[in-house]
Design an enzyme around this catalytic site. Structure first.
Site, PDB file in Angstrom:
ATOM      1  N   LYS A   1       0.987  -1.000  -0.003  1.00  0.00           N
ATOM      2  CA  LYS A   1       0.088   0.000   0.037  1.00  0.00           C
ATOM      3  C   LYS A   1       0.949   1.347  -0.089  1.00  0.00           C
ATOM      4  O   LYS A   1       1.648   1.454   0.665  1.00  0.00           O
ATOM      5  CB  LYS A   1      -0.797  -0.121   1.346  1.00  0.00           C
TER       6      LYS A   1
ATOM      7  N   GLU B   1     -20.110  -3.955   8.885  1.00  0.00           N
ATOM      8  CA  GLU B   1     -21.166  -2.795   9.630  1.00  0.00           C
ATOM      9  C   GLU B   1     -22.427  -3.640  10.245  1.00  0.00           C
ATOM     10  O   GLU B   1     -22.782  -3.221  11.216  1.00  0.00           O
ATOM     11  CB  GLU B   1     -21.772  -1.766   8.649  1.00  0.00           C
TER      12      GLU B   1
ATOM     13  N   ARG C   1     -26.067  -0.163   5.449  1.00  0.00           N
ATOM     14  CA  ARG C   1     -25.877  -1.715   5.275  1.00  0.00           C
ATOM     15  C   ARG C   1     -26.603  -2.303   6.455  1.00  0.00           C
ATOM     16  O   ARG C   1     -26.944  -3.415   6.075  1.00  0.00           O
ATOM     17  CB  ARG C   1     -24.312  -2.036   5.164  1.00  0.00           C
TER      18      ARG C   1
HETATM   19  C1  TPP Z   1     -19.123  -0.624   3.469  1.00  0.00           C
HETATM   20  C2  TPP Z   1     -18.041   0.295   3.776  1.00  0.00           C
HETATM   21  N1  TPP Z   1     -17.399   0.330   4.846  1.00  0.00           N
HETATM   22  C3  TPP Z   1     -16.252   1.047   4.918  1.00  0.00           C
HETATM   23  C4  TPP Z   1     -15.788   1.813   3.871  1.00  0.00           C
HETATM   24  C5  TPP Z   1     -14.505   2.659   4.048  1.00  0.00           C
HETATM   25  N2  TPP Z   1     -13.289   2.111   3.364  1.00  0.00           N
HETATM   26  C6  TPP Z   1     -13.038   2.493   2.134  1.00  0.00           C
HETATM   27  S1  TPP Z   1     -11.688   1.617   1.584  1.00  0.00           S
HETATM   28  C7  TPP Z   1     -11.563   0.838   3.078  1.00  0.00           C
HETATM   29  C8  TPP Z   1     -10.313  -0.258   3.163  1.00  0.00           C
HETATM   30  C9  TPP Z   1     -10.539  -1.354   2.118  1.00  0.00           C
HETATM   31  O1  TPP Z   1      -9.510  -1.994   2.376  1.00  0.00           O
HETATM   32  P1  TPP Z   1      -9.067  -2.904   1.104  1.00  0.00           P
HETATM   33  O2  TPP Z   1     -10.105  -3.748   0.564  1.00  0.00           O
HETATM   34  O3  TPP Z   1      -7.798  -4.088   1.726  1.00  0.00           O
HETATM   35  O4  TPP Z   1      -8.542  -2.064   0.012  1.00  0.00           O
HETATM   36  P2  TPP Z   1      -7.040  -1.334   0.258  1.00  0.00           P
HETATM   37  O5  TPP Z   1      -7.462   0.139   0.536  1.00  0.00           O
HETATM   38  O6  TPP Z   1      -6.291  -1.822   1.440  1.00  0.00           O
HETATM   39  O7  TPP Z   1      -6.405  -1.526  -0.936  1.00  0.00           O
HETATM   40  C10 TPP Z   1     -12.507   0.981   3.799  1.00  0.00           C
HETATM   41  C11 TPP Z   1     -12.809   0.530   5.159  1.00  0.00           C
HETATM   42  C12 TPP Z   1     -16.452   1.495   2.690  1.00  0.00           C
HETATM   43  N3  TPP Z   1     -15.979   1.965   1.423  1.00  0.00           N
HETATM   44  N4  TPP Z   1     -17.572   0.763   2.551  1.00  0.00           N
END
Ligand code: TPP
Length: 623
Positions: A281, A365, A393
């Site tokens: 990342k 959630e 959600r």
């Molecule tokens: C339902 C929901 N909850 C929270 C989020 C906020 N959010 C955006 S990206 C993320 C992390 C995603 O992690 P990952 O899939 O591993 O992707 P990375 O950013 O590490 O590449 C979160 C919690 C979201 N987009 N949707």
């Protein structure tokens, strides 16, 4: 400069594989430069530049369909698919979106923004594709964080059962926003850190090197259970047991290797496969490599120093979190529950001060709410902190697992109302509409940091049922946390500033200041205006409202919510027949998805600034 030649994916496919890493560097530089100005999801997008290039190089997109999960990591995808020249406009008013949008490009297969949808979309795609006798690859790209969401597991369950061909890319950077949590994450980490990593990669090379028609052969070999292919599958036994073929882990920054691997795996047609790609990342920018959490979603910053362009002020999220720390110091039953949003919801300090009482459940959630219900049932005092848009959600969990048992779960609903640049998937314009219809749900809407503090204290002591505090994305109006809660604070009593009997403005939350400013503008024009700020928007004090409305000739409601299902509608239905005619207009958001733009601009676009409201009321006065 290679990037200048890339106006479409065809241009990309004309490059030779040796040029691809050079292009990757150029794309990274472009992303860093633009996001340092516009703000956005930097670290996630930097991490998948190489992966994105390899996918578009190998696949026949847009016929083959890449389905991004969340879509916050799709910046390189946008640059490669005809939007390089528009990339500088990302997240700006009228510019391209920070997330995939079907109206923006045929390469954007779905509108996304919320996590863990890609696998459900992918299996739906496959069923439709096969029924319609079409032939293309379906390639969901899901992060290890998004894989913690319940929907992803629901989809995996069906994917393993239906066995339709698809190539799932698991983009594993060991991070959600913060470091990823949970048993699955630990499992993936064991795979990556295990000794298989290098040997597995070598095995993949061996297979590719020695088999000309690799796709068919891999299938054949797998069917025969050749020992080395079996070995290849061992690290991902969990997925294998669910009916998916596992390949990996694969170095997500070696484009050439990925091109070879994807060329061979995407042709496997006898069932779903998952390719476990390991990425870093924040890759390619020192500051974001070192602080991927900070650069997950970042405000404009200076590229040289990594520092924000403007000093961040004390946010309402931090005020909520700091208040909770103070309360938790005096009450060991106070817990904080977050769905992978410790930082975003201001719980960083809480998590460091009370690690055992700050529970990150992953991007889950629904689970967070039901989990909090059980805590509350056992005398724990859970504060479940979730952004308004993501709490959508968990609607049935609030109804069924919390509301019906009147369990005192305290909801800290952050980012309520319009949020700005993240756009239509992220605005929190529905929470009042979906919460107010739940019997017994109390909803508080603080106009500022001081009220938020008092409301968190109030919610702490409130044991009769669930209570939600919904607050906007914004600043607390103070540089330091120096709030002192009031002993006799009662949010059930609205703030009422009575001036004359002509116009009454009723607002709640952040719109109270808009109402007050509009009142001042009107006062300067000789129109006496009273204001009411509702601190509690459910239940409403019907008697108070009827009296206040009765005392004025014309009444207006102002809110940062959709008009449909908003507080204005609640007020209207609570007014007596003769009072109803006095309510002239509800200033709120109309029945449409609101796109991305700065908050101030969106308020202006929908006639919600103090000046516009004052002008509308003036016209109404004279008509
Ligand atoms: C339902 C929901 N909850 C929270 C989020 C906020 N959010 C955006 S990206 C993320 C992390 C995603 O992690 P990952 O899939 O591993 O992707 P990375 O950013 O590490 O590449 C979160 C919690 C979201 N987009 N949707």
């Amino acid at each position: 400069v290679l990037l200048e030649k890339i106006n479409s994916v065809e241009n990309l496919r004309q490059l030779n594989t040796k040029e691809l890493p050079v292009l990757a560097e150029e794309i990274r530089a472009r992303i860093i430069e633009v996001i340092s100005r516009n703000g956005g999801h930097l670290a996630s997008s930097l991490g998948v530049v190489d992966l994105t290039i390899a996918l578009h190089y190998v696949l026949d997109t847009p016929t083959d369909k890449i389905i991004w999960d969340v879509g916050h990591q799709s910046y390189a995808h946008k640059i490669l698919t005809g939007r390089a020249s528009a990339f500088h406009t990302i997240r700006t008013s009228g510019g391209i979106s920070g997330f995939p949008r079907i109206t923006e490009s045929p390469f954007d297969t779905y509108n996304v923004g919320h996590s863990s949808t890609s696998l459900s979309l992918a299996i739906g795609e496959c069923v439709a594709r096969d029924y319609l006798k079409k032939d293309y690859c379906v390639v969901p790209v899901i992060g290890d964080g998004s894989l913690t969401g319940g929907m992803a597991f629901e989809a995996l369950n069906q994917i393993g059962h239906l066995k339709r061909p698809m190539m799932i890319i698991l983009n594993d950077n060991e991070h959600s926003i913060s470091r990823n949590v949970g048993a699955l994450s630990e499992y993936l980490t064991r795979i990556i850190s295990g000794s298989f990593y290098n040997t597995t990669r070598k095995m993949i090379y061996d297979i590719i090197e020695h088999i000309p028609l690799v796709g068919a052969k891999v299938e054949e070999l797998a069917a025969k259970g050749k020992s080395y292919l079996k070995g290849l599958l061992v690290p991902g036994k969990f997925f294998e047991d669910l009916g998916l073929r596992y390949f990996g882990p694969v170095n997500g920054h070696n484009i050439e290797a990925m091109v070879e691997i994807f060329s061979n795996t995407c042709v496997i047609k006898n069932g779903p496969i998952i390719v476990h790609v390991v990425t870093q990342k924040g890759r390619g920018y020192g500051y974001s490599e070192r602080k991927p959490k900070h650069f997950h979603s970042v405000a404009p910053f200076c590229v040289e120093t990594g520092e924000p362009v403007s000093e961040p002020a004390l946010s309402l999220s931090e005020v909520a979190g700091k208040t909770l720390v103070r309360i938790a110091k005096s009450d060991d039953r106070v817990f904080a529950v977050t769905a992978a949003m410790t930082t975003g919801t201001g719980l960083e300090e809480f998590s460091l001060t009370f690690p055992r009482r700050c529970i990150d459940v992953g991007i889950a959630e629904q689970h967070a709410v039901t989990f909090s219900a059980a805590l509350a049932r056992n005398g724990i005092k859970p504060f479940c902190a979730i952004y308004s848009t993501f709490l959508q959600r968990a609607y049935d969990q609030i109804v069924h697992d919390v509301g019906s048992m009147k369990l005192p779960v305290r909801f800290l609903i952050d980012r309520a109302g319009i949020v700005g640049e993240d756009g239509e998937t992220h605005h929190g314009l529905l929470d009042i509409s979906y919460l107010k219809s739940i019997p017994g749900m109390m909803i508080l809407s603080p106009p500022d940091g001081a009220h938020l503090v008092n409301m968190v204290y109030y919610a702490w002591k409130f044991e009769k049922g669930p209570v939600a505090i919904r607050y906007h994305k914004g600043n607390a109006g103070r540089s330091e946390y120096d709030f002192v809660p009031e002993d006799d604070y009662n949010p059930l009593i609205p703030l009422y500033d009575k001036r004359g009997s002509d116009v009454l403005l009723i607002a709640h939350g952040v719109m109270h200041s808009v109402a007050r400013n509009a009142a001042e503008i009107l006062a300067a024009k000789g129109v006496a205006v009273s204001t009411v700020c509702l601190l509690c928007v459910k239940p409403l004090d019907t008697a108070f409202l009827n009296d206040a409305v009765y005392a004025h000739r014309r009444v207006y409601v102002i809110e940062n919510n959709y008009r449909i299902g908003g507080v204005g509608e609640s007020i209207l239905s609570d007014l007596s027949g003769e009072n109803r005619g006095r309510l002239r207009t509800i200033f709120a958001f109309p029945d449409e998805f609101i796109c991305h733009a700065p908050v101030s601009e969106l308020f202006a676009r929908y006639g919600l600034t103090a000046q516009q409201i004052a002008e509308t009321i003036l016209c109404d006065t004279t008509s």
